[in-house]
Design a protein around this motif. Structure first.
Motif, mmCIF file in Angstrom:
data_model
loop_
_atom_site.group_PDB
_atom_site.id
_atom_site.type_symbol
_atom_site.label_atom_id
_atom_site.label_comp_id
_atom_site.label_asym_id
_atom_site.label_seq_id
_atom_site.Cartn_x
_atom_site.Cartn_y
_atom_site.Cartn_z
ATOM 1 N N ASP A 6 -2.638 -7.676 -30.773
ATOM 2 C CA ASP A 6 -3.649 -8.737 -30.720
ATOM 3 C C ASP A 6 -3.036 -10.118 -30.912
ATOM 4 O O ASP A 6 -3.760 -11.102 -31.092
ATOM 5 C CB ASP A 6 -4.724 -8.498 -31.788
ATOM 6 N N ASN A 7 -1.703 -10.200 -30.913
ATOM 7 C CA ASN A 7 -0.979 -11.456 -31.115
ATOM 8 C C ASN A 7 -1.283 -12.102 -32.469
ATOM 9 O O ASN A 7 -1.334 -13.325 -32.596
ATOM 10 C CB ASN A 7 -1.283 -12.456 -29.989
ATOM 11 N N LEU A 8 -1.478 -11.247 -33.462
ATOM 12 C CA LEU A 8 -1.604 -11.712 -34.837
ATOM 13 C C LEU A 8 -0.275 -11.455 -35.533
ATOM 14 O O LEU A 8 0.407 -10.462 -35.260
ATOM 15 C CB LEU A 8 -2.730 -10.976 -35.555
ATOM 16 N N TYR A 27 -2.697 -13.043 -39.193
ATOM 17 C CA TYR A 27 -2.707 -14.497 -39.089
ATOM 18 C C TYR A 27 -2.425 -14.970 -37.672
ATOM 19 O O TYR A 27 -1.577 -14.420 -36.966
ATOM 20 C CB TYR A 27 -1.678 -15.098 -40.041
ATOM 21 N N LEU A 28 -3.135 -16.029 -37.277
ATOM 22 C CA LEU A 28 -2.903 -16.629 -35.962
ATOM 23 C C LEU A 28 -1.592 -17.397 -35.917
ATOM 24 O O LEU A 28 -0.968 -17.516 -34.870
ATOM 25 C CB LEU A 28 -4.064 -17.566 -35.600
ATOM 26 N N LYS A 29 -1.177 -17.933 -37.071
ATOM 27 C CA LYS A 29 0.074 -18.676 -37.161
ATOM 28 C C LYS A 29 0.752 -18.392 -38.491
ATOM 29 O O LYS A 29 0.096 -18.158 -39.508
ATOM 30 C CB LYS A 29 -0.158 -20.187 -37.028
ATOM 31 N N LEU A 30 2.074 -18.416 -38.448
ATOM 32 C CA LEU A 30 2.900 -18.366 -39.646
ATOM 33 C C LEU A 30 3.981 -19.426 -39.476
ATOM 34 O O LEU A 30 4.804 -19.345 -38.564
ATOM 35 C CB LEU A 30 3.551 -17.001 -39.807
ATOM 36 N N LEU A 57 3.774 -27.021 -31.037
ATOM 37 C CA LEU A 57 4.198 -26.283 -29.849
ATOM 38 C C LEU A 57 5.244 -25.209 -30.126
ATOM 39 O O LEU A 57 5.318 -24.220 -29.403
ATOM 40 C CB LEU A 57 4.748 -27.255 -28.806
ATOM 41 N N MET A 58 6.053 -25.407 -31.172
ATOM 42 C CA MET A 58 7.151 -24.474 -31.396
ATOM 43 C C MET A 58 7.064 -23.769 -32.744
ATOM 44 O O MET A 58 6.887 -22.557 -32.811
ATOM 45 C CB MET A 58 8.490 -25.201 -31.274
ATOM 46 N N LEU A 59 7.131 -24.568 -33.815
ATOM 47 C CA LEU A 59 7.278 -23.976 -35.140
ATOM 48 C C LEU A 59 6.005 -23.310 -35.638
ATOM 49 O O LEU A 59 6.038 -22.570 -36.603
ATOM 50 C CB LEU A 59 7.729 -25.053 -36.123
ATOM 51 N N SER A 60 4.871 -23.576 -35.011
ATOM 52 C CA SER A 60 3.613 -22.984 -35.452
ATOM 53 C C SER A 60 3.260 -21.723 -34.671
ATOM 54 O O SER A 60 2.150 -21.231 -34.755
ATOM 55 C CB SER A 60 2.485 -24.005 -35.302
ATOM 56 N N ARG A 61 4.199 -21.175 -33.913
ATOM 57 C CA ARG A 61 3.911 -20.002 -33.101
ATOM 58 C C ARG A 61 4.075 -18.689 -33.857
ATOM 59 O O ARG A 61 3.797 -17.637 -33.314
ATOM 60 C CB ARG A 61 4.824 -19.996 -31.862
ATOM 61 N N GLY A 62 4.544 -18.769 -35.081
ATOM 62 C CA GLY A 62 4.681 -17.554 -35.856
ATOM 63 C C GLY A 62 5.829 -16.684 -35.412
ATOM 64 O O GLY A 62 5.802 -15.474 -35.554
#
Length: 301
Positions: free
Chosen positions: A41-43, A59-62, A248-253
């Motif tokens: 689920d892309n979590l 989580y949606l982002k890490l 755009l980059m660092l919040s993609r988990g």
């Protein structure tokens, strides 16, 4: 000048305090001890080096903060966890930024705070905005007034100023009661305000000047203020760039290097950067044209 110095004395009345936050369970795991993974689920969640799930993928982002904690996103709310999944701050905030890789700016519009990677409160949740300045300082804004704090949370200038910015790393310009003052650290390339900034004129390392800006009748601006406007405009580029990279980059988990190599973030960079840049300069009280408006009002009167 006397008014400005009197205002600075107010910082002597400001005392440090403790601020309530979510309970934190000490974690023996560091960021370097875990890896990010995602489910179908892309979590995103975390696994230890043995492949065991430490944090369930929910989580949606890490976003990593230093080597001790992570910014997390659940639905449209943000919080902070350690590498074992313990909450430092529960996901209940609408806005978050990672600052210099080691601080977290988090809040809901008028209650922004700064936390370090260990969850310690550096600045309490009471500011409308918090931005970086040269010399290891934060520019704070609350109740329509600006102030300055250092990275340890010490208040160097209380929130009594109409505007504050730094045209050079060793120079700070402060607008108080309609008048501009310049603080220059003459023996260093980067300004570092002392804790006793109220008595800064007594320090031979600093030069304080009362700036007189006179645009004159019919002159749209002075050379000095026009140069300052350009500096204020372009000074928003660096924070906007950092916020764009985080988005755009660092919040993609995921691992930063792998995302950078894929270049999938590049097409969105100009759009996101323009949005972040606009957010940094849109403030009507200290925007590039605020002094022009004030001068025109004085001339009309």
């Amino acid at each position: 000048m006397k008014k400005f110095l009197i205002a600075m004395v107010l910082l002597c009345c400001i005392q440090g305090g403790s601020f309530a936050q979510d309970a934190t369970v000490p974690s023996s795991l560091k960021v370097s001890d875990v890896t990010v993974f995602s489910n179908e689920d892309n979590l995103f969640g975390l696994k230890d080096k043995a492949g065991n799930i430490v944090v369930e993928p929910e989580y949606l982002k890490l976003i990593r903060v230093g080597n001790s904690s992570w910014i997390v996103q659940k639905k449209n709310k943000f919080g902070i966890i350690d590498s074992s999944g313990n909450y430092i701050l529960k996901p209940k905030y609408r806005h978050v930024d990672r600052v210099l890789g080691q601080f977290v700016k988090i809040g809901n519009y008028n209650d922004y705070a700064i936390y370090d990677e260990f969850g310690k409160v550096i600045l309490p949740p009471e500011y409308s905005s918090i931005d970086l300045l040269f010399g290891g300082m934060f520019l704070t804004y609350k109740d329509y007034k600006y102030g300055v704090a250092d990275f340890n949370g010490n208040i160097l200038i209380p929130n009594v100023c109409d505007d504050i910015y730094m045209p050079k790393p060793n120079i700070m310009r402060v607008k108080y009661n309609g008048d501009w003052y310049e603080i220059e650290q003459v023996n260093a390339e980067t300004l570092t305000l002392p804790a006793d900034v109220a008595h800064i004129r007594e320090n031979e390392d600093f030069k304080v000047t009362n700036l007189i800006v006179n645009t004159g009748v019919g002159a749209g601006y002075s050379v000095l203020t026009f140069s300052d406007y350009l500096i204020k405009i372009f000074s928003s580029i660096s924070p906007a760039h950092e916020a764009t990279i985080d988005d755009l980059m660092l919040s993609r988990g995921a691992d930063t290097v792998s995302i950078f190599i894929k270049f999938g973030w590049l097409p969105m960079y100009p759009i996101v950067f323009a949005k972040k840049y606009y957010e940094n300069i849109r403030n009507p009280l200290n925007g590039p044209l605020s002094d022009v408006r004030e001068d025109l009002k004085k001339q009309i009167k």
